[in-house]
Design a protein around this motif. Structure first.
Motif, short mmCIF file in Angstrom:
data_model
loop_
_atom_site.label_atom_id
_atom_site.label_comp_id
_atom_site.label_asym_id
_atom_site.label_seq_id
_atom_site.Cartn_x
_atom_site.Cartn_y
_atom_site.Cartn_z
N TYR A 148 0.83 -1.20 0.00
CA TYR A 148 0.00 0.00 0.00
C TYR A 148 0.87 1.26 0.00
N LEU A 149 1.88 1.26 0.85
CA LEU A 149 2.75 2.44 0.93
C LEU A 149 3.53 2.64 -0.37
N LYS A 150 3.97 1.55 -1.01
CA LYS A 150 4.67 1.68 -2.30
C LYS A 150 3.75 2.29 -3.35
N LYS A 151 2.49 1.81 -3.38
CA LYS A 151 1.52 2.32 -4.35
C LYS A 151 1.23 3.80 -4.08
N LEU A 152 1.08 4.15 -2.82
CA LEU A 152 0.82 5.54 -2.45
C LEU A 152 1.99 6.43 -2.86
N ASN A 153 3.21 5.96 -2.60
CA ASN A 153 4.40 6.73 -2.96
C ASN A 153 4.47 6.93 -4.48
N ALA A 154 4.14 5.88 -5.25
CA ALA A 154 4.16 6.00 -6.71
C ALA A 154 3.13 7.01 -7.18
N LEU A 155 1.95 7.02 -6.61
CA LEU A 155 0.91 7.97 -6.99
C LEU A 155 1.32 9.40 -6.66
N VAL A 156 1.94 9.60 -5.51
CA VAL A 156 2.38 10.94 -5.13
C VAL A 156 3.45 11.45 -6.10
#
Length: 167
Positions: A148-156
């Motif tokens: 989840y954190l990796k996906k969030l970081n990629a979106l940011v």
């Protein structure tokens, strides 16, 4: 909330106790004669408490008892309701009608309101996890958080790139 206040009811009953007839007091204040008669009977049998009683929930056992009490003592609905402390004799009539039509099951309290559209899912039975199963569950939880954190970081980062391009 009742239509007539406790004070108003007591005022009418006091006038009846002072010697005025039920019908004249009822006409004077614009109250039904049967209503005033019921108030007076409730007051004379149970006092002020029964006069303003607004109990709304009765158990199935009490309903059966009330119906059988009325039959055993050969009482009218009004007299049985007064002796049992039921504020309105129409309630006793409804109970008896349902009892005669449906039996004891007709006196069960029914849930009010609209039934839910979706049925509730049964909860799986909980069991104690072994130490190994607890650790595996914790690892799975941590992997989900990490993804989840990796996906969030990629979106940011993607959002920041698009902001730079538009400027």
């Amino acid at each position: 909330m009742t239509k007539f206040s406790k004070e108003f009811r007591m005022k009418l009953i006091k006038e009846v106790e002072q010697g005025e007839s039920l019908n004249s007091v009822a006409r004077k204040y614009g109250v039904g004669g049967a209503t005033l008669k019921r108030w007076y009977s409730n007051f004379s049998h149970g006092g002020t408490k029964q006069l303003v009683s607004t109990k709304k929930h009765y158990t199935q056992e009490f309903k059966i008892y009330a119906i059988e009490y009325r039959w055993q003592h050969d009482l009218s609905y009004r007299l049985a309701a007064i002796e049992l402390g039921i504020p309105n004799d129409g309630v006793l009539h409804q109970w008896e009608k349902r009892y005669l039509e449906c039996g004891v099951s007709g006196l069960l309290t029914k849930k009010k309101g609209r039934p839910p559209k979706m049925p509730k899912k049964p909860e799986p039975p909980k069991r104690d996890l072994t130490r190994e199963e607890q650790l595996e569950a914790e690892i799975a939880q941590l992997r989900m958080e990490n993804a989840y954190l990796k996906k969030l970081n990629a979106l940011v980062q993607e959002r920041e790139k698009s902001k730079r391009k538009t400027k």
